[in-house]
Design a protein around this motif. Structure first.
Motif, PDB file in Angstrom:
ATOM      1  N   ILE A   6       0.814  -1.205   0.000  1.00 16.42           N
ATOM      2  CA  ILE A   6       0.000   0.000   0.000  1.00 16.42           C
ATOM      3  C   ILE A   6       0.855   1.266   0.000  1.00 16.42           C
ATOM      4  CG2 ILE A   6      -0.282   0.047   2.526  1.00 16.42           C
ATOM      5  CD1 ILE A   6      -3.185   1.031   1.936  1.00 16.42           C
ATOM      6  N   TRP A  38       2.243   7.143   5.822  1.00 14.50           N
ATOM      7  CA  TRP A  38       1.738   6.047   5.006  1.00 14.50           C
ATOM      8  C   TRP A  38       2.767   5.651   3.947  1.00 14.50           C
ATOM      9  CZ3 TRP A  38      -3.613   8.625   3.601  1.00 14.50           C
ATOM     10  CH2 TRP A  38      -4.410   8.693   4.766  1.00 14.50           C
ATOM     11  N   PRO A  45      -3.008   3.523   6.608  1.00 16.95           N
ATOM     12  CA  PRO A  45      -4.252   4.301   6.675  1.00 16.95           C
ATOM     13  C   PRO A  45      -5.297   3.578   7.510  1.00 16.95           C
ATOM     14  CG  PRO A  45      -3.477   4.116   4.407  1.00 16.95           C
ATOM     15  CD  PRO A  45      -2.661   3.169   5.225  1.00 16.95           C
ATOM     16  N   VAL A  47      -8.679   1.882   8.462  1.00 21.06           N
ATOM     17  CA  VAL A  47      -9.493   1.049   7.584  1.00 21.06           C
ATOM     18  C   VAL A  47     -10.669   1.820   7.002  1.00 21.06           C
ATOM     19  CG1 VAL A  47     -10.920   0.160   9.491  1.00 21.06           C
ATOM     20  CG2 VAL A  47     -10.615  -1.202   7.399  1.00 21.06           C
ATOM     21  N   LEU A  50      -9.748   3.684   3.704  1.00 23.00           N
ATOM     22  CA  LEU A  50      -9.349   2.940   2.511  1.00 23.00           C
ATOM     23  C   LEU A  50     -10.318   3.118   1.342  1.00 23.00           C
ATOM     24  CD1 LEU A  50      -8.030  -0.338   4.177  1.00 23.00           C
ATOM     25  CD2 LEU A  50      -6.691   1.569   3.265  1.00 23.00           C
ATOM     26  N   LEU A  53      -9.615   6.479  -0.234  1.00 21.23           N
ATOM     27  CA  LEU A  53      -8.377   6.470  -1.017  1.00 21.23           C
ATOM     28  C   LEU A  53      -8.589   5.778  -2.364  1.00 21.23           C
ATOM     29  CD1 LEU A  53      -5.745   5.646   1.741  1.00 21.23           C
ATOM     30  CD2 LEU A  53      -5.675   7.640   0.225  1.00 21.23           C
ATOM     31  N   ALA A  54      -9.262   4.630  -2.346  1.00 20.97           N
ATOM     32  CA  ALA A  54      -9.514   3.904  -3.586  1.00 20.97           C
ATOM     33  C   ALA A  54     -10.378   4.733  -4.529  1.00 20.97           C
ATOM     34  CB  ALA A  54     -10.184   2.566  -3.274  1.00 20.97           C
ATOM     35  N   LEU A  61      -9.957  -1.687  -4.155  1.00 20.53           N
ATOM     36  CA  LEU A  61      -9.185  -1.885  -2.921  1.00 20.53           C
ATOM     37  C   LEU A  61      -8.028  -2.853  -3.148  1.00 20.53           C
ATOM     38  CD1 LEU A  61     -12.002  -2.030  -0.223  1.00 20.53           C
ATOM     39  CD2 LEU A  61     -10.250  -0.274  -0.472  1.00 20.53           C
ATOM     40  N   LEU A  64      -5.312  -0.960  -4.714  1.00 16.47           N
ATOM     41  CA  LEU A  64      -4.685  -0.077  -3.731  1.00 16.47           C
ATOM     42  C   LEU A  64      -3.694  -0.851  -2.858  1.00 16.47           C
ATOM     43  CD1 LEU A  64      -4.628   2.780  -2.430  1.00 16.47           C
ATOM     44  CD2 LEU A  64      -6.433   1.980  -0.891  1.00 16.47           C
ATOM     45  N   PHE A  65      -4.087  -2.055  -2.467  1.00 19.54           N
ATOM     46  CA  PHE A  65      -3.207  -2.870  -1.626  1.00 19.54           C
ATOM     47  C   PHE A  65      -2.096  -3.547  -2.427  1.00 19.54           C
ATOM     48  CE2 PHE A  65      -6.803  -2.988   1.460  1.00 19.54           C
ATOM     49  CZ  PHE A  65      -6.092  -2.592   2.581  1.00 19.54           C
TER      50      PHE A  65
END
Length: 376
Positions: A6, A38, A45, A47, A50, A53-54, A61, A64-65
């Motif tokens: 991430i 981060w 970040p 939870v 998330l 952010l996505a 997700l 993103l990860f």
């Protein structure tokens, strides 16, 4: 292999969109210092942030990860090779824990989970106790059960069933293995003719090159299967020397005809070994030692070969493309380091008890123990 990435993904996505840490922080509603932490990997970040952010970067997700639930065939091969190497260079428990960590990451990648079961089967004997070996084989069996319960790919499920039966045999669950295989291995099933039907379909459709390739593949596979069955037949008739000698005569004829020592030295070694057991059990010492010399020759070739690979030859000249499509490609399921260990253990078979003091037997043992070196 893919792990959660991430921090580097936030950096990459932010740079792709040409925005600053401060701009990202303002959108998400955190401080610039938080974004900096981060990206440095010092913190993660929350939870609840998330999904924001996505959405901001317009990615999933998983993107993103940096997590992928499925592995490509090439990734599976590379990971299997790495894990095999781990059993060579690491203490056994560490190598096993590393393998387990990947099982947890890719538990829904059924082709990989199947190969992980193969890995466990091929390395369980390295465990210190029989109880630990049993536990590892049971763990591999749980992978097969998971595949059969969840996977919708029929070919993977069939392979998982075969692996499960092999594990049952290793665990002494003979009846379970037989019950599982009776339906799958019925030679009277129409599906047993699928190979020939496919070749005819290629031929009649004008795909001559594909027909040639597939015909070679099937001959090669049936050759290996037939010889493996002959080895089993020897063990079934072990006490009937006359019958065994006829089986051995036919095995030797096929081995010579197909140059098996060069084509598949591992199978050739197994055949020499089984014939040596038959002769040893029937008091034929000279014949047993002669067969062990063939076993030694094949094992030492494998020990000296820089890279043990599946391959064809001048007759089977169309196997390369098919071998490349196999789950592990042309790589062996175990490292060469284990070939010597397995061969030396094999020489302790009770059938060879009366041969232990023979000079030629000791030379064979010494030659294998020294890695098959020419001057050993």
């Amino acid at each position: 292999m893919n792990k959660l990435r991430i921090a580097e993904n936030i950096i990459r996505l932010r740079h792709d969109r040409k925005i600053t840490q401060e701009e990202l922080a303002d959108f998400i509603g955190v401080t610039k210092a938080s974004v900096s932490k981060w990206e440095s990997g010092r913190t993660m970040p929350d939870v609840l942030l998330l999904p924001q952010l996505a959405a901001f970067f317009d990615v999933t997700l998983d993107d993103l990860f940096g997590y992928e639930a499925q592995l490509s065939q090439e990734q599976i091969r590379r990971l299997y090779e790495d894990l095999c190497e781990g059993f060579v260079r690491l203490p056994f428990e560490e190598a096993l824990e590393e393998a387990r960590s990947y099982a947890h990451c890719y538990y829904s990648c059924y082709p990989f989970l199947l190969q992980l079961g193969v890995l466990y089967l091929n390395h369980a004997m390295l465990a210190q106790t029989q109880e630990e070996q049993k536990r590892i084989l049971q763990e591999a069996d749980s992978f097969c059960t998971h595949i059969l319960d969840r996977c919708t790919d029929a070919s993977i499920c069939e392979d998982a069933a075969s692996l499960k039966a092999t594990l049952y045999l290793q665990l002494g669950r003979v009846k379970d293995a037989a019950d599982l295989l009776e339906g799958l291995a019925d030679p009277g099933r129409l599906s047993e003719q699928n190979d020939l039907l496919l070749i005819h379909a290629y031929y009649q459709g004008g795909e001559i090159e594909r027909a040639k390739s597939y015909t070679q593949i099937r001959i090669y596979m049936h050759l290996l299967s037939m010889l493996s069955a002959q080895a089993l037949l020897l063990s079934l008739y072990e006490s009937e020397l006359e019958r065994c000698e006829e089986i051995i005569r036919r095995i030797k004829g096929i081995m010579e005809l197909y140059h098996l020592e060069k084509l598949h030295p591992n199978l050739a070694a197994q055949l020499y070994y089984q014939t040596a057991i038959v002769y040893g059990r029937n008091g034929k010492k000279e014949e047993a030692v002669a067969e062990l010399t063939g076993f030694e020759r094949c094992v030492c070739f494998l020990l000296r070969d820089k890279q043990i690979l599946l391959h064809g030859d001048a007759y089977f000249d169309r196997l390369d493309e098919w071998i490349e499509r196999l789950p592990l490609g042309d790589a062996p399921p175990r490292k060469r380091q284990f070939a010597r260990q397995s061969a030396l253990q094999a020489l302790s078979h009770p059938a060879f008890a009366d041969l232990q003091e023979a000079e030629e037997f000791q030379r064979i043992y010494r030659h294998i123990s020294q890695g098959g070196k020419e001057n050993a």
